[in-house]
Scaffold this active site. Structure first.
Site, mmCIF file in Angstrom:
data_model
loop_
_atom_site.group_PDB
_atom_site.id
_atom_site.type_symbol
_atom_site.label_atom_id
_atom_site.label_comp_id
_atom_site.label_asym_id
_atom_site.label_seq_id
_atom_site.Cartn_x
_atom_site.Cartn_y
_atom_site.Cartn_z
ATOM 1 C CE1 TYR A 110 -3.898 -1.980 -0.223
ATOM 2 C CE2 TYR A 110 -3.350 -2.878 1.914
ATOM 3 C CZ TYR A 110 -4.131 -2.887 0.776
ATOM 4 O OH TYR A 110 -5.137 -3.802 0.640
ATOM 5 C CB ALA A 111 3.931 2.212 1.839
#
Length: 172
Positions: free
Chosen positions: A140-141
């Site tokens: 996600y990052a």
């Protein structure tokens, strides 16, 4: 090399039982809840399938959500409504046989592009997610999600404005 379908809505006759991403919680949710949630209008699950066999390669689930203003970094709290509207990226998984081939990235791109497109019609501040572990957090990052510093559940979010600036959902 196998060919895959573009993401499409989960159908009642899709074989969810054959799907195995290696994570019991995600397999269980997909097999037991994805279709029922779809029928109830609670969430929408999209699948990518192997073109030749129709077998499900991966899935992503989206629904609406809200983010408490107090969960945001202090600088983003000012002059914002409480709560803020969001799109929840609730589930994303790829079958073991197809992991490492870019399917998760394709599903993520689809989910974020869909969220931006929806935000053009319905107000939405961000895409919210609840990562299972640090490996998932890293995925996600890589797409711009950041920790919500004051959320006790350790959720992550990416602002729709940031997605638009990054080129998601750009038309024409």
């Amino acid at each position: 090399m196998a060919a895959f379908t573009p993401p499409r809505p989960l159908a009642a006759d899709d074989d969810t039982a054959a799907f195995d991403c290696g994570r019991d919680a995600l397999n269980h949710w997909f097999r037991r809840h994805a279709w029922r949630n779809q029928e109830l209008g609670v969430s929408r699950t999209s699948v990518i399938c192997e073109a030749e066999t129709g077998g499900i390669v991966g899935y992503v689930s989206l629904s609406t959500a809200q983010v408490e203003r107090a969960w945001l970094p202090k600088a983003q709290q000012r002059n914002r409504p409480d709560p803020l509207p969001a799109i929840l990226l609730g589930q994303l998984a790829v079958d073991r046989r197809w992991q490492g081939q870019g399917i998760a990235r394709s599903l993520m791109f689809y989910a974020l592009t869909t969220a931006v497109r929806l935000s053009e019609q319905v107000g939405c501040f961000c895409v919210l997610t609840h990562p299972l572990d640090d490996d998932v957090r890293a995925l996600y990052a890589a797409f711009g999600f950041e920790d919500l510093p004051f959320d006790p559940a350790r959720s992550m979010a990416v602002r729709i404005a940031d997605l638009v600036r990054s080129g998601f959902g750009a038309t024409g």
